[in-house]
Design a protein around this motif. Structure first.
Motif, PDB file in Angstrom:
ATOM      1  N   PRO A  89       0.833  -1.218   0.000  1.00  0.00           N
ATOM      2  CA  PRO A  89       0.000   0.000   0.000  1.00  0.00           C
ATOM      3  C   PRO A  89       0.862   1.260   0.000  1.00  0.00           C
ATOM      4  O   PRO A  89       1.952   1.286   0.578  1.00  0.00           O
ATOM      5  CB  PRO A  89      -0.814  -0.130   1.297  1.00  0.00           C
ATOM      6  CG  PRO A  89      -0.778  -1.579   1.637  1.00  0.00           C
ATOM      7  CD  PRO A  89       0.555  -2.079   1.166  1.00  0.00           C
ATOM      8  N   PHE A  90       0.340   2.309  -0.640  1.00  0.00           N
ATOM      9  CA  PHE A  90       1.114   3.545  -0.767  1.00  0.00           C
ATOM     10  C   PHE A  90       0.178   4.748  -0.737  1.00  0.00           C
ATOM     11  O   PHE A  90      -1.000   4.656  -1.055  1.00  0.00           O
ATOM     12  CB  PHE A  90       1.920   3.544  -2.074  1.00  0.00           C
ATOM     13  CG  PHE A  90       1.099   3.257  -3.303  1.00  0.00           C
ATOM     14  CD1 PHE A  90       0.462   4.281  -4.008  1.00  0.00           C
ATOM     15  CD2 PHE A  90       0.949   1.956  -3.758  1.00  0.00           C
ATOM     16  CE1 PHE A  90      -0.301   4.011  -5.144  1.00  0.00           C
ATOM     17  CE2 PHE A  90       0.192   1.679  -4.896  1.00  0.00           C
ATOM     18  CZ  PHE A  90      -0.432   2.703  -5.586  1.00  0.00           C
ATOM     19  N   ALA A  91       0.732   5.884  -0.319  1.00  0.00           N
ATOM     20  CA  ALA A  91       0.028   7.160  -0.447  1.00  0.00           C
ATOM     21  C   ALA A  91       0.171   7.630  -1.888  1.00  0.00           C
ATOM     22  O   ALA A  91       1.258   7.582  -2.462  1.00  0.00           O
ATOM     23  CB  ALA A  91       0.600   8.190   0.515  1.00  0.00           C
ATOM     24  N   TYR A 126      -5.757  12.734  -4.410  1.00  0.00           N
ATOM     25  CA  TYR A 126      -4.893  12.215  -3.341  1.00  0.00           C
ATOM     26  C   TYR A 126      -5.615  11.080  -2.617  1.00  0.00           C
ATOM     27  O   TYR A 126      -6.813  11.159  -2.337  1.00  0.00           O
ATOM     28  CB  TYR A 126      -4.535  13.306  -2.333  1.00  0.00           C
ATOM     29  CG  TYR A 126      -3.902  12.768  -1.068  1.00  0.00           C
ATOM     30  CD1 TYR A 126      -2.580  12.312  -1.085  1.00  0.00           C
ATOM     31  CD2 TYR A 126      -4.625  12.689   0.122  1.00  0.00           C
ATOM     32  CE1 TYR A 126      -1.990  11.803   0.069  1.00  0.00           C
ATOM     33  CE2 TYR A 126      -4.039  12.182   1.283  1.00  0.00           C
ATOM     34  CZ  TYR A 126      -2.734  11.733   1.248  1.00  0.00           C
ATOM     35  OH  TYR A 126      -2.160  11.211   2.373  1.00  0.00           O
ATOM     36  N   HIS A 127      -4.866  10.014  -2.340  1.00  0.00           N
ATOM     37  CA  HIS A 127      -5.371   8.914  -1.524  1.00  0.00           C
ATOM     38  C   HIS A 127      -4.331   8.586  -0.465  1.00  0.00           C
ATOM     39  O   HIS A 127      -3.149   8.417  -0.793  1.00  0.00           O
ATOM     40  CB  HIS A 127      -5.639   7.679  -2.386  1.00  0.00           C
ATOM     41  CG  HIS A 127      -6.461   6.624  -1.698  1.00  0.00           C
ATOM     42  ND1 HIS A 127      -6.021   5.943  -0.594  1.00  0.00           N
ATOM     43  CD2 HIS A 127      -7.716   6.139  -1.961  1.00  0.00           C
ATOM     44  CE1 HIS A 127      -6.949   5.090  -0.193  1.00  0.00           C
ATOM     45  NE2 HIS A 127      -7.978   5.185  -1.010  1.00  0.00           N
ATOM     46  N   PRO A 128      -4.721   8.474   0.799  1.00  0.00           N
ATOM     47  CA  PRO A 128      -3.720   8.274   1.855  1.00  0.00           C
ATOM     48  C   PRO A 128      -3.096   6.886   1.874  1.00  0.00           C
ATOM     49  O   PRO A 128      -1.973   6.718   2.354  1.00  0.00           O
ATOM     50  CB  PRO A 128      -4.503   8.523   3.143  1.00  0.00           C
ATOM     51  CG  PRO A 128      -5.922   8.194   2.785  1.00  0.00           C
ATOM     52  CD  PRO A 128      -6.077   8.631   1.358  1.00  0.00           C
ATOM     53  N   ARG A 129      -3.841   5.868   1.352  1.00  0.00           N
ATOM     54  CA  ARG A 129      -3.293   4.506   1.431  1.00  0.00           C
ATOM     55  C   ARG A 129      -4.061   3.602   0.471  1.00  0.00           C
ATOM     56  O   ARG A 129      -5.137   3.124   0.784  1.00  0.00           O
ATOM     57  CB  ARG A 129      -3.409   3.962   2.856  1.00  0.00           C
ATOM     58  CG  ARG A 129      -2.592   2.694   3.122  1.00  0.00           C
ATOM     59  CD  ARG A 129      -2.708   2.300   4.584  1.00  0.00           C
ATOM     60  NE  ARG A 129      -1.784   1.227   4.918  1.00  0.00           N
ATOM     61  CZ  ARG A 129      -2.040  -0.068   4.758  1.00  0.00           C
ATOM     62  NH1 ARG A 129      -3.201  -0.448   4.250  1.00  0.00           N
ATOM     63  NH2 ARG A 129      -1.145  -0.979   5.101  1.00  0.00           N
ATOM     64  N   THR A 130      -3.505   3.395  -0.692  1.00  0.00           N
ATOM     65  CA  THR A 130      -4.169   2.565  -1.692  1.00  0.00           C
ATOM     66  C   THR A 130      -3.197   1.502  -2.198  1.00  0.00           C
ATOM     67  O   THR A 130      -1.984   1.582  -1.971  1.00  0.00           O
ATOM     68  CB  THR A 130      -4.687   3.413  -2.865  1.00  0.00           C
ATOM     69  OG1 THR A 130      -5.449   2.592  -3.759  1.00  0.00           O
ATOM     70  CG2 THR A 130      -3.547   4.058  -3.630  1.00  0.00           C
ATOM     71  N   GLU A 131      -3.744   0.518  -2.885  1.00  0.00           N
ATOM     72  CA  GLU A 131      -2.922  -0.538  -3.476  1.00  0.00           C
ATOM     73  C   GLU A 131      -2.953  -0.498  -4.996  1.00  0.00           C
ATOM     74  O   GLU A 131      -2.254  -1.275  -5.644  1.00  0.00           O
ATOM     75  CB  GLU A 131      -3.403  -1.914  -2.992  1.00  0.00           C
ATOM     76  CG  GLU A 131      -3.184  -2.132  -1.500  1.00  0.00           C
ATOM     77  CD  GLU A 131      -3.655  -3.499  -1.037  1.00  0.00           C
ATOM     78  OE1 GLU A 131      -4.559  -4.063  -1.705  1.00  0.00           O
ATOM     79  OE2 GLU A 131      -3.141  -4.000  -0.040  1.00  0.00           O
ATOM     80  N   ARG A 239     -11.022  -2.312   2.641  1.00  0.00           N
ATOM     81  CA  ARG A 239     -10.815  -3.243   1.531  1.00  0.00           C
ATOM     82  C   ARG A 239     -11.111  -4.677   1.967  1.00  0.00           C
ATOM     83  O   ARG A 239     -11.041  -5.006   3.151  1.00  0.00           O
ATOM     84  CB  ARG A 239      -9.398  -3.116   0.974  1.00  0.00           C
ATOM     85  CG  ARG A 239      -9.147  -1.756   0.320  1.00  0.00           C
ATOM     86  CD  ARG A 239      -7.887  -1.787  -0.524  1.00  0.00           C
ATOM     87  NE  ARG A 239      -6.691  -1.931   0.285  1.00  0.00           N
ATOM     88  CZ  ARG A 239      -6.013  -0.931   0.830  1.00  0.00           C
ATOM     89  NH1 ARG A 239      -6.445   0.307   0.662  1.00  0.00           N
ATOM     90  NH2 ARG A 239      -4.926  -1.153   1.538  1.00  0.00           N
ATOM     91  N   HIS A 337      -9.143   1.965   4.708  1.00  0.00           N
ATOM     92  CA  HIS A 337      -7.998   1.928   3.788  1.00  0.00           C
ATOM     93  C   HIS A 337      -7.030   0.778   4.079  1.00  0.00           C
ATOM     94  O   HIS A 337      -5.880   0.803   3.617  1.00  0.00           O
ATOM     95  CB  HIS A 337      -7.244   3.253   3.775  1.00  0.00           C
ATOM     96  CG  HIS A 337      -8.109   4.441   3.496  1.00  0.00           C
ATOM     97  ND1 HIS A 337      -9.032   4.466   2.477  1.00  0.00           N
ATOM     98  CD2 HIS A 337      -8.205   5.657   4.118  1.00  0.00           C
ATOM     99  CE1 HIS A 337      -9.657   5.627   2.475  1.00  0.00           C
ATOM    100  NE2 HIS A 337      -9.181   6.364   3.445  1.00  0.00           N
ATOM    101  N   VAL A 338      -7.498  -0.211   4.828  1.00  0.00           N
ATOM    102  CA  VAL A 338      -6.712  -1.431   4.997  1.00  0.00           C
ATOM    103  C   VAL A 338      -7.618  -2.620   4.686  1.00  0.00           C
ATOM    104  O   VAL A 338      -8.841  -2.489   4.574  1.00  0.00           O
ATOM    105  CB  VAL A 338      -6.101  -1.562   6.413  1.00  0.00           C
ATOM    106  CG1 VAL A 338      -5.165  -0.414   6.700  1.00  0.00           C
ATOM    107  CG2 VAL A 338      -7.198  -1.636   7.464  1.00  0.00           C
TER     108      VAL A 338
END
Length: 605
Positions: A89-91, A126-131, A239, A337-338
């Motif tokens: 996962p990444f910002a 912007y997304h704080p934590r996506t895959e 998710r 977001h996890v």
């Protein structure tokens, strides 16, 4: 694309037709090691702080989820950008620029205002934590409004924008306020509804795509729109751990579609319809809820959506509205977001219910099927202290028993009284006491339980789902066309037969004009449609439950073709009547016979 810090291993993949133009590590050129099928490897020094890649090309293969066109583009997980094998996962900060006349939307929240001028259109997200990264573009007009600090946008072509944008904005704003109050803050700063030339309905983080032919349908703002918005919390927010089962579709169906039916006073009918649909699953279907990952298969979708939604309804009945909603808020806050599993959801609900729900949920998640209920040895007695009603409550099924709390409603001379009777085993005795005279007893009269209806009304879905369903086209000249029409309507071909046996357990679909159908029914000694159906319209479908036959009939071939084409939307029906233009005049389900779960004490005196 700049990745900061770089992934631990420099392996990545890119779709066919796309090539890397430049690779930089900390602004210094780096050599690439290309492999087969778009695979690359970067020799990353351990002290590297960033890696930048530039690429371009033309996609060699396009499909519904990987498409670039002025009419509408969609880039999902098909390798349109370098996918590092071990990135995690990444910002995400993403900027999109498209030509003049185009608009774009991407994963995450809008950042500031988009810019549109003679050079084109530019927008940042912007997304704080996506895959993953999803991008869509199209020849859209843009409208927006702000609700509780969230920017709601429509991106529609001009003809749809004029007629439907304000409706979608208004409904989205209302749903956003309702859903946020129940399950917690909306997880993004914006929500965009964008049009797609493809016939789809997809939810992504911060936006949803709806097909251009879908948007004008009058029921979509009242149904599918709410469903896709709720996915912002479940699926596109929290998710899904697909390896352990997909809880998202069931939860979204219950909290969006069912919630709206509750507000319209249609909740009881919705639960009944779900149970009727589930009863159409063939006996050979032996899958449990954790087997559902997300599927186009109609039987699996019934399991993942309706079956799962009924489980959430029972869970809510068990722990109460307050604990149920609090558990959902806890689940969203703790896993936004996890990736989360059924076990994570059970833990959040258990914490708020002050009850360990793992055994309850585990039974319903891992056992295929549903229990059927019956009552036996029911009697009422009058004594000096009042009245007693007693008997035996049973559940049957190949994987019984399931943990149940069975609603039993006794109508007395002073009014109705509800009891919830625990049924953790296959059989349990019950004894209920009353001051007033009991007049009748009904088991689960409002269909609050996930159970097998026995018997169940015969609906068209029985034909669609049974693996050995047959098709009889009464005119040999129409066999090829009729089979093609039915395949498009039901999503699969049926085996053609010419002299079918009515003793066969496999359902039979009969197709023909009115005269042919009337002659065939007479020859088989089967009843004609009721006068109420026969006297209306020009085309009709109806089922004959005792013979497991569904009949499709019309005055002429054009009307018959329109009727068959519409059946994809009416598989939950027992009958359907249309006029000559294909408009529905009458539709419904045969009455549900649950006499075995009802006792009328007055009639047994």
């Amino acid at each position: 694309m700049t990745v900061r810090p770089p992934p631990p291993v420099g392996r990545f993949q890119l779709a066919a037709g796309l090539t890397i133009a430049e690779a930089l590590v900390d602004d210094e050129a780096l050599s690439l090691e290309p492999g087969a099928a778009g695979r690359y490897r970067l020799a990353l020094p351990p002290e590297a702080e960033s890696v930048t890649l530039r690429w371009s090309g033309r996609l060699e293969a396009e499909d519904g989820r990987l498409r670039v066109s002025p009419e509408g583009s969609l880039l999902t997980d098909g390798g349109w950008y370098p996918r590092f094998a071990e990135l995690g996962p990444f910002a995400l900060h993403i900027e999109v620029q498209v030509p003049k006349g185009q608009r774009a939307v991407a994963t995450g929240s809008l950042v500031e205002e988009p810019l549109a001028d003679e050079t084109g259109y530019r927008v940042r997200h912007y997304h704080p934590r996506t895959e993953s990264i999803v991008l869509a573009t199209g020849p859209w007009r843009e409208r927006q409004q702000t609700v509780d600090g969230v920017r709601i946008r429509t991106l529609f072509p001009a003809e749809l924008d004029d007629d439907y944008a304000e409706t979608y904005l208004a409904h989205s704003g209302r749903y956003l306020a309702q859903f946020s109050e129940r399950v917690g803050d909306y997880p993004y700063d914006s929500f965009t509804i964008a049009a797609s030339p493809a016939p789809l309905g997809l939810a992504f983080p911060g936006f949803t795509l709806l097909g251009e032919r879908v948007i004008p349908l009058p029921f979509i703002p009242h149904t599918s729109l709410a469903h896709e918005l709720m996915h912002a919390w479940w699926g596109a927010g929290v998710r899904v751990d697909y390896a352990s089962g997909n809880w998202s579709e069931a939860l979204t169906t219950y909290l969006a579609d069912y919630h709206l039916d509750e507000l319209r006073g249609e909740a009881r009918e919705t639960r009944r319809r779900w149970l009727v649909d589930l009863a159409a699953l063939p006996d050979t279907f032996d899958r449990s809820l954790v087997d559902f990952r997300g599927s186009r298969d109609p039987a699996m979708r019934l399991l993942g959506y309706q079956h799962g939604a009924m489980l959430f309804h029972m869970l809510r009945q068990r722990i109460g509205d307050e604990a149920f909603d609090a558990g959902l808020k806890r689940f969203a806050a703790g896993h936004m977001h996890v990736t989360a599993s059924w076990d994570d959801l059970a833990a959040a609900l258990s914490a708020e219910a002050d009850e360990d729900l793992r055994d309850f949920l585990g039974a319903w998640l891992h056992r295929p099927g549903r229990p059927a209920l019956r009552i036996t040895r029911v009697e009422r007695r009058e004594s000096e202290t009042g009245w007693q009603v007693g008997g035996v409550l049973e559940q049957t099924g190949g994987h019984a028993p399931w943990p149940l709390s069975v609603p039993m409603v006794v109508e007395t001379s002073s009014g109705a009284v509800r009891h919830d009777v625990a049924l953790e085993t296959r059989q349990a005795r019950f004894s209920l006491s009353y001051d007033a005279e009991p007049l009748s007893l009904a088991v689960d009269p409002d269909h609050d339980l996930l159970r097998q209806l026995d018997p169940a009304p015969f609906i068209l879905r029985h034909v669609a789902l049974h693996p050995e369903s047959r098709l009889l086209v009464l005119s040999k000249d129409m066999e090829a066309k009729g089979r093609e029409w039915v395949q498009q309507a039901l999503g699969r071909p049926l085996a053609l037969v010419r002299e079918p046996s009515l003793d066969d357990e496999a359902p039979l679909l009969v197709l023909g004009d009115d005269d042919e159908v009337a002659a065939w029914l007479a020859e088989q000694a089967l009843p004609e449609p009721s006068e109420a159906l026969a006297e209306q319209g020009e085309a009709r479908m109806w089922t004959l439950p005792e013979s497991r036959v569904a009949v499709v009939s019309a005055a002429e071939h054009g009307q018959l073709q329109r009727l068959v084409a519409s059946l994809r939307h009416h598989q939950h029906r027992s009958y359907l009547v249309q006029d000559g233009e294909g408009d529905t005049l009458e539709a419904g389900i045969w009455p549900l016979d649950e006499a075995g779960l009802h006792v009328d004490f007055l009639s047994t005196r």
